[in-house]
Design a protein around this motif. Structure first.
Motif, PDB file in Angstrom:
ATOM      1  N   ILE A 169      82.059  98.772 -44.710  1.00  0.00           N
ATOM      2  CA  ILE A 169      81.219  98.143 -45.369  1.00  0.00           C
ATOM      3  C   ILE A 169      80.879  96.747 -45.161  1.00  0.00           C
ATOM      4  O   ILE A 169      82.188  96.272 -45.773  1.00  0.00           O
ATOM      5  N   GLU A 170      80.119  96.219 -44.501  1.00  0.00           N
ATOM      6  CA  GLU A 170      80.225  94.822 -44.182  1.00  0.00           C
ATOM      7  C   GLU A 170      79.362  93.860 -45.119  1.00  0.00           C
ATOM      8  O   GLU A 170      78.202  94.249 -45.502  1.00  0.00           O
ATOM      9  N   LEU A 171      80.151  93.145 -45.666  1.00  0.00           N
ATOM     10  CA  LEU A 171      79.425  92.275 -46.604  1.00  0.00           C
ATOM     11  C   LEU A 171      79.736  90.685 -46.323  1.00  0.00           C
ATOM     12  O   LEU A 171      80.598  90.273 -45.748  1.00  0.00           O
ATOM     13  N   LYS A 172      78.969  89.633 -47.200  1.00  0.00           N
ATOM     14  CA  LYS A 172      79.290  88.547 -47.460  1.00  0.00           C
ATOM     15  C   LYS A 172      80.669  88.152 -47.832  1.00  0.00           C
ATOM     16  O   LYS A 172      80.934  89.035 -49.019  1.00  0.00           O
ATOM     17  N   ALA A 173      81.415  87.297 -47.459  1.00  0.00           N
ATOM     18  CA  ALA A 173      82.821  87.263 -47.732  1.00  0.00           C
ATOM     19  C   ALA A 173      82.984  86.757 -49.405  1.00  0.00           C
ATOM     20  O   ALA A 173      83.818  87.271 -49.946  1.00  0.00           O
ATOM     21  N   ALA A 174      81.669  86.029 -49.818  1.00  0.00           N
ATOM     22  CA  ALA A 174      81.987  85.792 -51.062  1.00  0.00           C
ATOM     23  C   ALA A 174      81.610  87.101 -52.068  1.00  0.00           C
ATOM     24  O   ALA A 174      82.010  87.065 -53.195  1.00  0.00           O
ATOM     25  N   GLN A 175      81.087  87.760 -51.699  1.00  0.00           N
ATOM     26  CA  GLN A 175      80.960  89.294 -52.354  1.00  0.00           C
ATOM     27  C   GLN A 175      81.840  90.276 -52.614  1.00  0.00           C
ATOM     28  O   GLN A 175      82.121  91.375 -53.225  1.00  0.00           O
ATOM     29  N   LEU A 176      83.038  90.088 -51.467  1.00  0.00           N
ATOM     30  CA  LEU A 176      83.868  91.125 -51.595  1.00  0.00           C
ATOM     31  C   LEU A 176      84.692  91.396 -52.848  1.00  0.00           C
ATOM     32  O   LEU A 176      85.036  92.509 -53.029  1.00  0.00           O
ATOM     33  N   PRO A 177      84.985  90.308 -53.517  1.00  0.00           N
ATOM     34  CA  PRO A 177      85.798  90.679 -54.712  1.00  0.00           C
ATOM     35  C   PRO A 177      84.948  91.318 -55.748  1.00  0.00           C
ATOM     36  O   PRO A 177      85.794  92.376 -56.450  1.00  0.00           O
ATOM     37  N   ARG A 178      83.854  91.339 -55.969  1.00  0.00           N
ATOM     38  CA  ARG A 178      82.981  91.903 -56.744  1.00  0.00           C
ATOM     39  C   ARG A 178      82.661  93.451 -56.270  1.00  0.00           C
ATOM     40  O   ARG A 178      82.645  94.493 -56.981  1.00  0.00           O
ATOM     41  N   ALA A 179      83.048  93.663 -54.872  1.00  0.00           N
ATOM     42  CA  ALA A 179      82.653  94.864 -54.307  1.00  0.00           C
ATOM     43  C   ALA A 179      84.007  95.900 -54.632  1.00  0.00           C
ATOM     44  O   ALA A 179      83.747  97.040 -54.572  1.00  0.00           O
ATOM     45  N   LEU A 180      84.951  95.343 -55.240  1.00  0.00           N
ATOM     46  CA  LEU A 180      86.321  96.227 -55.447  1.00  0.00           C
ATOM     47  C   LEU A 180      85.914  97.229 -56.470  1.00  0.00           C
ATOM     48  O   LEU A 180      86.515  98.385 -56.431  1.00  0.00           O
ATOM     49  N   ASN A 181      85.007  97.200 -57.135  1.00  0.00           N
ATOM     50  CA  ASN A 181      84.607  98.529 -58.310  1.00  0.00           C
ATOM     51  C   ASN A 181      83.898  99.402 -57.491  1.00  0.00           C
ATOM     52  O   ASN A 181      83.709 100.531 -58.137  1.00  0.00           O
ATOM     53  N   ASP A 182      83.247  99.284 -56.228  1.00  0.00           N
ATOM     54  CA  ASP A 182      82.379 100.301 -55.758  1.00  0.00           C
ATOM     55  C   ASP A 182      83.134 100.719 -54.347  1.00  0.00           C
ATOM     56  O   ASP A 182      82.482 101.719 -53.792  1.00  0.00           O
ATOM     57  N   VAL A 183      84.083  99.951 -53.928  1.00  0.00           N
ATOM     58  CA  VAL A 183      84.858 100.764 -52.752  1.00  0.00           C
ATOM     59  C   VAL A 183      86.389 100.813 -53.158  1.00  0.00           C
ATOM     60  O   VAL A 183      86.929 100.492 -54.075  1.00  0.00           O
ATOM     61  N   ASP A 184      87.136 101.688 -52.021  1.00  0.00           N
ATOM     62  CA  ASP A 184      88.366 102.089 -52.040  1.00  0.00           C
ATOM     63  C   ASP A 184      89.269 100.747 -51.743  1.00  0.00           C
ATOM     64  O   ASP A 184      90.131 100.521 -52.639  1.00  0.00           O
ATOM     65  N   LEU A 185      88.847 100.076 -50.913  1.00  0.00           N
ATOM     66  CA  LEU A 185      89.562  99.073 -50.296  1.00  0.00           C
ATOM     67  C   LEU A 185      88.736  97.599 -50.145  1.00  0.00           C
ATOM     68  O   LEU A 185      87.341  97.955 -49.726  1.00  0.00           O
ATOM     69  N   ALA A 186      89.224  96.557 -50.141  1.00  0.00           N
ATOM     70  CA  ALA A 186      88.538  95.535 -49.814  1.00  0.00           C
ATOM     71  C   ALA A 186      89.243  94.287 -49.061  1.00  0.00           C
ATOM     72  O   ALA A 186      90.460  94.195 -49.507  1.00  0.00           O
ATOM     73  N   VAL A 187      89.053  93.881 -47.841  1.00  0.00           N
ATOM     74  CA  VAL A 187      89.826  92.951 -47.265  1.00  0.00           C
ATOM     75  C   VAL A 187      89.153  91.577 -47.531  1.00  0.00           C
ATOM     76  O   VAL A 187      88.023  91.326 -47.036  1.00  0.00           O
ATOM     77  N   ILE A 188      90.061  90.698 -48.031  1.00  0.00           N
ATOM     78  CA  ILE A 188      89.305  89.690 -48.676  1.00  0.00           C
ATOM     79  C   ILE A 188      90.139  88.135 -48.511  1.00  0.00           C
ATOM     80  O   ILE A 188      91.132  88.447 -48.395  1.00  0.00           O
ATOM     81  N   THR A 189      89.514  87.353 -47.873  1.00  0.00           N
ATOM     82  CA  THR A 189      90.048  86.185 -47.607  1.00  0.00           C
ATOM     83  C   THR A 189      90.614  85.455 -48.755  1.00  0.00           C
ATOM     84  O   THR A 189      89.726  85.599 -49.989  1.00  0.00           O
ATOM     85  N   THR A 190      91.624  84.511 -48.805  1.00  0.00           N
ATOM     86  CA  THR A 190      92.114  84.277 -50.083  1.00  0.00           C
ATOM     87  C   THR A 190      91.334  83.133 -50.830  1.00  0.00           C
ATOM     88  O   THR A 190      91.633  83.253 -51.957  1.00  0.00           O
ATOM     89  N   ASN A 191      90.602  82.549 -50.157  1.00  0.00           N
ATOM     90  CA  ASN A 191      89.952  81.354 -50.911  1.00  0.00           C
ATOM     91  C   ASN A 191      89.103  82.264 -51.900  1.00  0.00           C
ATOM     92  O   ASN A 191      88.930  81.694 -53.041  1.00  0.00           O
ATOM     93  N   TYR A 192      88.326  83.294 -51.735  1.00  0.00           N
ATOM     94  CA  TYR A 192      87.717  84.094 -52.412  1.00  0.00           C
ATOM     95  C   TYR A 192      88.407  85.043 -53.323  1.00  0.00           C
ATOM     96  O   TYR A 192      87.897  85.038 -54.568  1.00  0.00           O
TER      97      TYR A 192
END
Length: 258
Positions: A169-192
């Motif tokens: 699932i491709e998302l804007k980088a800033a949205q990735l932490p919030r996506a953790l509730n809806d996916v099994d994994l998220a690959v997140i840059t450390t600033n966010y």
């Protein structure tokens, strides 16, 4: 009396002009880059400079603003992103060198071991070209996928082996932490990740190596690499005071590269 008024007017005009000449406007995403820059403000003040930090939540606008001369510099991107942006947007931005490495990590609210990824797992990844490729490289290093190409920039289309039938699932980088509730994994840059209270060393289930090529660079417009503002920016942001702050504040989740 008139003479004093004239002197006061001259002083005010001179002060205004001096302040304008001694101001630097720099763009950054909030954590950790804006935090580092805000910490540096008193150091710039001691050297006679006013550092104004403008925060952005988007990966494209800081480069557009820099190119359009609304900023003097920015601090938020790695060199592959900068080079890709120049190539596709026609901008002429230049790196003054790297400042920090913020290692990318894989996170999950439910999975504690990368080996326990279920079949058909949903994985959220950044949707900008360079960070998407970086995230896929990290997933490959974790042994979850393989590629049919050695291209520098990869997308899910380039995956040749996906034994667990992972869904991306491709998302804007800033949205990735919030996506953790809806996916099994998220690959997140450390600033966010840091902005969402996640520490890659403590919370990541798989983390990028310290020899990563994706260190964050200080960027300016081409032709301004050696002007007064660029030189003072590089001098202060690669000083021992900044290095000590980064090490003490982030405890290894953000690594100075100077």
């Amino acid at each position: 009396m008139k003479f004093k008024k004239i002197l006061l007017s001259v002083f005010c005009i001179t002060s205004f002009l001096f302040g304008a000449e001694k101001s630097i406007i720099i763009g950054a995403t909030p954590t950790p880059y804006a935090e580092i820059l805000n910490f540096a403000k008193p150091i710039f003040k001691e050297r006679g400079w006013n550092l104004e930090v403008k925060e952005f939540s988007d990966y494209n606008i800081p480069n557009i603003s820099l190119n359009e001369k609304d900023l003097d510099a920015n601090l938020y991107q790695h060199k592959p992103f900068l080079e890709d942006f120049n190539a596709h947007k026609g901008t002429k931005l230049s790196s003054l060198g790297s400042i920090v490495l913020v290692p990318m990590a894989i996170y999950s609210n439910d999975i504690k071991d990368i080996k326990n990824i279920p079949n058909g797992a949903k994985i959220a990844i950044p949707n900008d070209a360079t960070n998407e490729s970086r995230a896929l490289d990290l997933l490959a290093k974790a042994g979850l996928i393989e590629f049919k190409t050695s291209n520098t920039l990869k997308t899910p289309i380039d995956i040749s082996k996906n034994p667990k039938n992972l869904k991306f699932i491709e998302l804007k980088a800033a949205q990735l932490p919030r996506a953790l509730n809806d996916v099994d994994l998220a690959v997140i840059t450390t600033n966010y990740a840091l902005g969402a209270g996640l520490n890659p060393l403590k919370d990541g289930i798989f983390i990028e190596d310290k020899d990563s090529l994706y260190a964050i660079v200080l960027a300016v417009r081409q032709g301004n690499e050696k002007n007064e503002k660029s030189l003072i920016l590089k001098e202060i942001l690669t000083s021992d005071k900044i290095k000590n702050f980064i090490n003490e504040q982030y405890k290894g989740s953000v690594i100075p590269t100077f």
